[in-house]
Motif scaffolding. Sequence first.
Motif, short mmCIF file in Angstrom:
data_model
loop_
_atom_site.label_atom_id
_atom_site.label_comp_id
_atom_site.label_asym_id
_atom_site.label_seq_id
_atom_site.Cartn_x
_atom_site.Cartn_y
_atom_site.Cartn_z
N HIS A 126 -14.33 2.08 -7.29
CA HIS A 126 -14.33 0.70 -7.05
C HIS A 126 -13.32 -0.26 -6.65
O HIS A 126 -12.57 -1.27 -7.31
N LEU A 184 -14.70 -5.56 -14.23
CA LEU A 184 -13.40 -4.96 -13.67
C LEU A 184 -13.29 -3.76 -12.82
O LEU A 184 -14.26 -3.08 -12.89
N HIS A 225 -9.64 4.86 -12.36
CA HIS A 225 -9.81 3.22 -12.57
C HIS A 225 -8.56 2.86 -12.16
O HIS A 225 -7.22 3.15 -13.00
N TYR A 252 -8.90 6.95 -16.94
CA TYR A 252 -8.49 5.41 -17.35
C TYR A 252 -7.39 5.48 -17.83
O TYR A 252 -6.87 5.64 -19.03
N HIS A 307 -20.49 6.66 -8.57
CA HIS A 307 -19.92 6.13 -9.91
C HIS A 307 -20.93 5.27 -10.68
O HIS A 307 -21.28 4.48 -10.15
ZN LIG Z 1 -13.39 1.25 -13.84
#
Ligand SMILES: [Zn+2]
Length: 348
Positions: free
Chosen positions: A177, A222, A139, A104, A16
Amino acid sequence: MAQYASIEIIRPDDWHLHLRDGAAMADVVGLSARQFARAIVMPNLKPPVVTTEQALAYRERILAALPASRDFEPLMTLYLTDRTTPEEITRAKDSGLVAACKLYPAGATTNSESGVTDIPRLKPVLEAMREAGMPLLVHGEVTDEAIDIFDREPVFIERVLRPLIDQVPGLRIVLEHVTTAEAVSFVRSGPETLAATITPHHLLYNRNAILVGGIRPHFYCLPVLKRERHRLALVEAATSGHPRFFLGTDSAPHAVGSKEGRCGCAGLFSAHAALELYAEVFDQAGALERLEGFASLHGPDFYGLPRNQARIRLIREPWTVPESYAFGDSQVVPMRAAETIGWRIERR
Ligand SMILES: [Zn+2]
Ligand SMILES: NC(=O)N[C@@H](CC(=O)O)C(=O)O
Ligand SMILES: [Zn+2]
């Protein structure tokens, strides 16, 4: 416990990474190529990378910007929008150079304005990805104004991710993440087709880093840093040897002026020292033996790509991080700026 003076592992990959574009990209890409053999390159440029043609052109720009001595393979991604078609997925797959697609939720993070507003309507595209064996990278935060920013990841898991896994079973998904204990246990108890990346900053810092002793915009990213109990859950997951957790730096450089303003951008820059920072985490956890799995084996295994052949050596030797790095016509402030890191990569 053994105190290693150095450790050698198979050359790692970054699953990533934000490289940006133009002169700024040319300034940072070598820092990633110095340590990583491959990287999943995020498509949230302005405008975003939504077609295979754009992804291949972006790939050429990255390769052209690489220092001649570096062998580094950018693995390209497409940015899903409300208008993405199953045919575009087929084109991406047939190119052999697009490794995944990125979801996203519209408005969730930096440059996500063109993101998906209606995830259920994306089903034909997701089915085409499943048929192509192409992972969906997510995300994982809701954008609902009513949800506290510290809760947006767990709420996303329950409202969006759990139903999505049920609706398109067999689709390979990487929850990018991860930042919470809830995400860790969801991935652990999920199907074999569900994995997660973990960043160095979420492993090393909790939310105090942003707010104690003054407001520190360079720790703002974020999903935002969480409480210490969540950081501990991430360290446990990363160092456990579990094959569905792997390295993804989310190194996300922004020009210093866009971080230190009245409304600073989200994103931490870690490409200058990512592997060294992960080594600190594994060392502190007494788990250096497991760094190779997390950094070099679990990622390619999940993506169905070959493991790297080359090796890389980390030496226990402190060095001081520069205050900034060049970034196009500006600078970027790196993680640990002007502070020390306990490990360095051996130069060959
Ligand atoms: Zn992200
Ligand atoms: N992580 C961040 O805080 N920012 C990323 C976007 C993202 O990965 O969400 C960026 O592109 O700047
Ligand atoms: Zn990112």
